[in-house]
Scaffold this active site. Structure first.
Site, PDB file in Angstrom:
ATOM      1  N   SER A 188       0.880  -1.145   0.141  1.00 51.52           N
ATOM      2  CA  SER A 188      -0.147   0.266  -0.157  1.00 51.52           C
ATOM      3  C   SER A 188       1.034   1.297  -0.186  1.00 51.52           C
ATOM      4  CB  SER A 188      -0.811   0.103   1.549  1.00 51.52           C
ATOM      5  OG  SER A 188      -1.827   1.508   1.353  1.00 51.52           O
TER       6      SER A 188
ATOM      7  N   TYR B   2      -1.480  -2.377  10.497  1.00 56.61           N
ATOM      8  CA  TYR B   2      -1.302  -2.134   8.756  1.00 56.61           C
ATOM      9  C   TYR B   2      -0.816  -1.728   8.077  1.00 56.61           C
ATOM     10  CZ  TYR B   2      -3.103  -1.829   4.095  1.00 56.61           C
ATOM     11  OH  TYR B   2      -3.901  -2.002   2.218  1.00 56.61           O
TER      12      TYR B   2
END
Length: 300
Positions: free
Chosen positions: A171, A184
């Protein structure tokens, strides 16, 4: 046409797959760059994973689908099979190594080979670190790290045999961190560094090891992430103009694999983050701190 659906409780890969010959690969129909190839996409029952599987099918690949929700996985498998694509499926939790062995065995027993692995499955969060229960942090981190490591460990002997390809889905939040996404971001950053390390370790094998940093993407309406206490909650607000469609993201992932790229950063925002983080890190932090104060709904 194959639309095989195998139960996950099948034998794992041989102890030394490099010395164990595969059975003759099934002659797979279709045309396109990936014709005759077999791909496995984790977390492909929905979202980006589903659309990546579809894009690979459109380019001729046979695809093994994966997810934890049997009903949704079967709906996706059936939809792709009805469209004329060659697909199999396996319910498996990718944070369980034995389940990953069964998942890879589905590809080998159904199609006789494995050429492409995309580790897409992961859990995200919407919680500040100070409020997170430790077990929730671990759950998010495990899904991103072990959810990448375990499928690759199970698949590696087969991928090495064919000088295949593995792509980790990371990401843009791994490039500079993002408030309310500590676990995350940590997991996605770990995945990116894992790709770099494996590229060095396996440089003489011919295996392609890549990472794609995806940006803000349109989600399925029922997409959920974890709260500080572990409850599923809607993802934080993302301006629609900043979002790519799932099909657009999937197309870029498939292009990344086709070109055997080391790293692909999606979206203009992602490229800007790379630039600022590399050359003007203090400016990047200043921008993020201002958005925390002025755009709290972006994180909370």
């Amino acid at each position: 046409m194959f639309d095989t659906k195998l139960a996950p409780a099948v034998a794992g890969p041989p102890q030394d797959a490099a010395e164990t010959p595969h059975r003759s690969p099934i002659r797979l129909p279709g045309t396109g760059f990936f014709a005759g190839k077999v791909a496995l996409v984790t977390g492909s029952e929905s979202g980006i994973g589903r659309e990546t599987a579809r894009a690979l099918c459109q380019q001729g690949a046979a695809v093994v689908l994966n997810g934890r929700q049997a009903d949704r996985l079967e709906q996706t498998r059936q939809a792709l099979a009805d469209a004329g694509y060659v697909v199999a499926s396996c319910v498996a939790d990718v944070t369980d190594y034995a389940a990953c062995e069964a998942l890879v065995a589905t590809a080998i027993q159904t199609f006789g080979r494995l050429d492409v692995l995309i580790t897409n499955a992961s859990i995200s969060q919407r919680a500040y670190f100070a409020n997170m229960q430790p077990e929730v942090f671990r759950q998010v981190l495990d899904s991103n790290v072990y959810g990448t490591v375990y499928p690759l460990k199970a698949a590696l002997p087969y991928l090495l045999q064919v000088r295949g390809s593995v792509t980790f889905i990371s990401s843009i939040s791994a490039l500079n961190g993002m408030p309310s996404g500590s676990a995350y971001c940590a997991g996605k950053a770990a995945v990116a560094n894992l790709a770099h390390t494996l590229r060095l370790e396996l440089s003489d094998t011919g295996l392609h090891v890549g990472v794609v940093h995806i940006g803000f993407t349109q989600n399925d309406p029922d997409k959920r992430v974890l709260s500080a206490s572990g409850e599923p909650v809607p993802i934080a607000h993302r301006p629609p103009r900043w979002q790519k469609t799932q099909a657009q993201v999937a197309s870029r992932i498939v292009e990344h694999i086709r070109r055997r790229r080391q790293r692909t950063v999606l979206s203009a925002l992602g490229q800007l983050i790379v630039l600022v983080h590399t050359y003007l890190p203090r400016l990047g932090d200043w921008i993020v701190l201002r958005t925390i104060r002025r755009l709290r709904h972006f994180y909370e």
